[in-house]
Design an enzyme around this catalytic site. Structure first.
Site, PDB file in Angstrom:
ATOM      1  N   PHE A  26       0.853  -1.188   0.000  1.00 18.18           N
ATOM      2  CA  PHE A  26       0.000   0.000   0.000  1.00 18.18           C
ATOM      3  C   PHE A  26       0.887   1.235   0.000  1.00 18.18           C
ATOM      4  O   PHE A  26       1.864   1.288   0.734  1.00 18.18           O
ATOM      5  CB  PHE A  26      -0.935  -0.014   1.215  1.00 18.18           C
ATOM      6  CG  PHE A  26      -2.096   0.917   1.076  1.00 18.18           C
ATOM      7  CD1 PHE A  26      -3.206   0.558   0.343  1.00 18.18           C
ATOM      8  CD2 PHE A  26      -2.059   2.169   1.665  1.00 18.18           C
ATOM      9  CE1 PHE A  26      -4.288   1.422   0.211  1.00 18.18           C
ATOM     10  CE2 PHE A  26      -3.122   3.042   1.537  1.00 18.18           C
ATOM     11  CZ  PHE A  26      -4.243   2.678   0.808  1.00 18.18           C
ATOM     12  N   ALA A  60       0.119  -2.241   5.856  1.00 24.61           N
ATOM     13  CA  ALA A  60       0.833  -2.160   7.132  1.00 24.61           C
ATOM     14  C   ALA A  60       0.278  -3.107   8.188  1.00 24.61           C
ATOM     15  O   ALA A  60       1.027  -3.609   9.031  1.00 24.61           O
ATOM     16  CB  ALA A  60       0.818  -0.722   7.655  1.00 24.61           C
ATOM     17  N   LEU A  61      -1.021  -3.369   8.167  1.00 24.68           N
ATOM     18  CA  LEU A  61      -1.578  -4.285   9.159  1.00 24.68           C
ATOM     19  C   LEU A  61      -1.121  -5.723   8.949  1.00 24.68           C
ATOM     20  O   LEU A  61      -1.122  -6.519   9.887  1.00 24.68           O
ATOM     21  CB  LEU A  61      -3.108  -4.219   9.162  1.00 24.68           C
ATOM     22  CG  LEU A  61      -3.709  -2.981   9.825  1.00 24.68           C
ATOM     23  CD1 LEU A  61      -5.224  -2.987   9.682  1.00 24.68           C
ATOM     24  CD2 LEU A  61      -3.300  -2.885  11.287  1.00 24.68           C
ATOM     25  N   CYS A  84       3.956   2.588   4.629  1.00 26.34           N
ATOM     26  CA  CYS A  84       3.637   4.008   4.583  1.00 26.34           C
ATOM     27  C   CYS A  84       2.152   4.189   4.826  1.00 26.34           C
ATOM     28  O   CYS A  84       1.317   3.669   4.078  1.00 26.34           O
ATOM     29  CB  CYS A  84       4.031   4.586   3.223  1.00 26.34           C
ATOM     30  SG  CYS A  84       3.608   6.334   3.050  1.00 26.34           S
ATOM     31  N   ILE A  85       1.846   4.935   5.887  1.00 21.15           N
ATOM     32  CA  ILE A  85       0.468   5.224   6.246  1.00 21.15           C
ATOM     33  C   ILE A  85       0.298   6.739   6.178  1.00 21.15           C
ATOM     34  O   ILE A  85       0.964   7.478   6.901  1.00 21.15           O
ATOM     35  CB  ILE A  85       0.140   4.707   7.666  1.00 21.15           C
ATOM     36  CG1 ILE A  85       0.522   3.228   7.808  1.00 21.15           C
ATOM     37  CG2 ILE A  85      -1.332   4.935   7.989  1.00 21.15           C
ATOM     38  CD1 ILE A  85       0.576   2.748   9.242  1.00 21.15           C
ATOM     39  N   GLU A  89      -9.189  11.041   5.868  1.00 16.13           N
ATOM     40  CA  GLU A  89     -10.246  11.797   6.537  1.00 16.13           C
ATOM     41  C   GLU A  89     -10.969  10.987   7.601  1.00 16.13           C
ATOM     42  O   GLU A  89     -11.884  11.496   8.245  1.00 16.13           O
ATOM     43  CB  GLU A  89     -11.250  12.294   5.501  1.00 16.13           C
ATOM     44  CG  GLU A  89     -10.634  13.279   4.525  1.00 16.13           C
ATOM     45  CD  GLU A  89     -11.634  13.767   3.486  1.00 16.13           C
ATOM     46  OE1 GLU A  89     -12.834  13.439   3.609  1.00 16.13           O
ATOM     47  OE2 GLU A  89     -11.200  14.462   2.565  1.00 16.13           O
ATOM     48  N   HIS A  92      -9.349   5.531  10.353  1.00 16.75           N
ATOM     49  CA  HIS A  92      -8.577   4.373   9.883  1.00 16.75           C
ATOM     50  C   HIS A  92      -7.073   4.591  10.028  1.00 16.75           C
ATOM     51  O   HIS A  92      -6.336   3.671  10.361  1.00 16.75           O
ATOM     52  CB  HIS A  92      -8.940   4.070   8.423  1.00 16.75           C
ATOM     53  CG  HIS A  92      -8.367   2.795   7.908  1.00 16.75           C
ATOM     54  ND1 HIS A  92      -8.763   1.555   8.378  1.00 16.75           N
ATOM     55  CD2 HIS A  92      -7.422   2.558   6.974  1.00 16.75           C
ATOM     56  CE1 HIS A  92      -8.087   0.618   7.751  1.00 16.75           C
ATOM     57  NE2 HIS A  92      -7.268   1.191   6.893  1.00 16.75           N
ATOM     58  N   ASN A 117      11.571  -0.586  12.736  1.00 15.78           N
ATOM     59  CA  ASN A 117      10.238  -0.199  12.284  1.00 15.78           C
ATOM     60  C   ASN A 117      10.331   1.058  11.422  1.00 15.78           C
ATOM     61  O   ASN A 117      10.497   2.159  11.926  1.00 15.78           O
ATOM     62  CB  ASN A 117       9.316   0.034  13.475  1.00 15.78           C
ATOM     63  CG  ASN A 117       7.885   0.263  13.048  1.00 15.78           C
ATOM     64  OD1 ASN A 117       7.588   0.467  11.881  1.00 15.78           O
ATOM     65  ND2 ASN A 117       6.985   0.236  14.013  1.00 15.78           N
ATOM     66  N   ARG A 131      10.618  11.755   3.453  1.00 11.04           N
ATOM     67  CA  ARG A 131      11.211  10.864   4.460  1.00 11.04           C
ATOM     68  C   ARG A 131      11.620   9.497   3.918  1.00 11.04           C
ATOM     69  O   ARG A 131      12.323   8.753   4.584  1.00 11.04           O
ATOM     70  CB  ARG A 131      10.210  10.673   5.604  1.00 11.04           C
ATOM     71  CG  ARG A 131      10.045  11.908   6.451  1.00 11.04           C
ATOM     72  CD  ARG A 131       8.791  11.862   7.305  1.00 11.04           C
ATOM     73  NE  ARG A 131       8.692  13.013   8.192  1.00 11.04           N
ATOM     74  CZ  ARG A 131       8.344  14.232   7.817  1.00 11.04           C
ATOM     75  NH1 ARG A 131       8.034  14.471   6.573  1.00 11.04           N
ATOM     76  NH2 ARG A 131       8.295  15.216   8.687  1.00 11.04           N
TER      77      ARG A 131
END
Length: 160
Positions: A26, A60-61, A84-85, A89, A92, A117, A131
């Site tokens: 993702f 990520a989960l 990457c999260i 809006e 979540h 991590n 980043r």
């Protein structure tokens, strides 16, 4: 033991280490760069290409589940979590960020295995892009340093 000041006393030699990397797909443009930066830094630190295992998961989960499967093999000196999260809006973002982070930390403690991590959490895509290279490189450095540190303790226990 004395505390080492930053930059002193750290073993950054990865020549004898085996590292596993789990990358979330993702936000793949970001996570691909995280992976490339991490892999390049691992190679600079002496980790052999054949000693770097890389798997991808949907998001990520799912990263902690793959990390756990790798940890259970007892083949790795350290693992790396890449993802990457980006805040949206809804709630979540908090759920994914908190649960993936907690899962990674719990695995590191449960398996006594360093897990760097580098699941980055940002407000927007621009912050993630800013980043992605540094966080990938940092993850590689953390993995090597912590693997060598814990291996030192394991060696100490073997000699008692």
């Amino acid at each position: 033991m004395q505390n080492a000041e930053k930059g002193q006393g750290q073993n950054m030699n990865g020549a004898e280490l085996k590292i596993g990397i789990v990358q979330a797909r993702f936000n793949e443009s970001i996570t691909n760069t995280l992976f490339a930066s991490c892999r390049d830094e691992l190679l600079k630190l002496g980790v052999k290409t054949e000693n770097i295992d890389h798997v991808t998961v949907p998001g990520a989960l799912e990263v902690p589940v793959a990390l756990q499967a790798m940890a259970e093999t007892d083949q790795y000196d350290a693992l790396v979590a890449l993802g990457c999260i980006i805040r949206g809006e809804t709630y979540h973002f908090e759920l994914v960020a908190n649960e993936s982070g907690a899962g990674v930390t719990r695995l590191a403690l449960d398996y006594h295995l360093p897990i760097a991590n580098a699941i980055i959490t940002t407000e927007n895509t621009e912050q993630a892009i800013a980043r992605q290279v540094e966080k990938g490189r940092d993850a590689a450095q953390v993995a090597v340093e912590m693997a060598n540190l814990l291996n030192t303790y394991d060696d100490y226990e073997d000699h008692e």
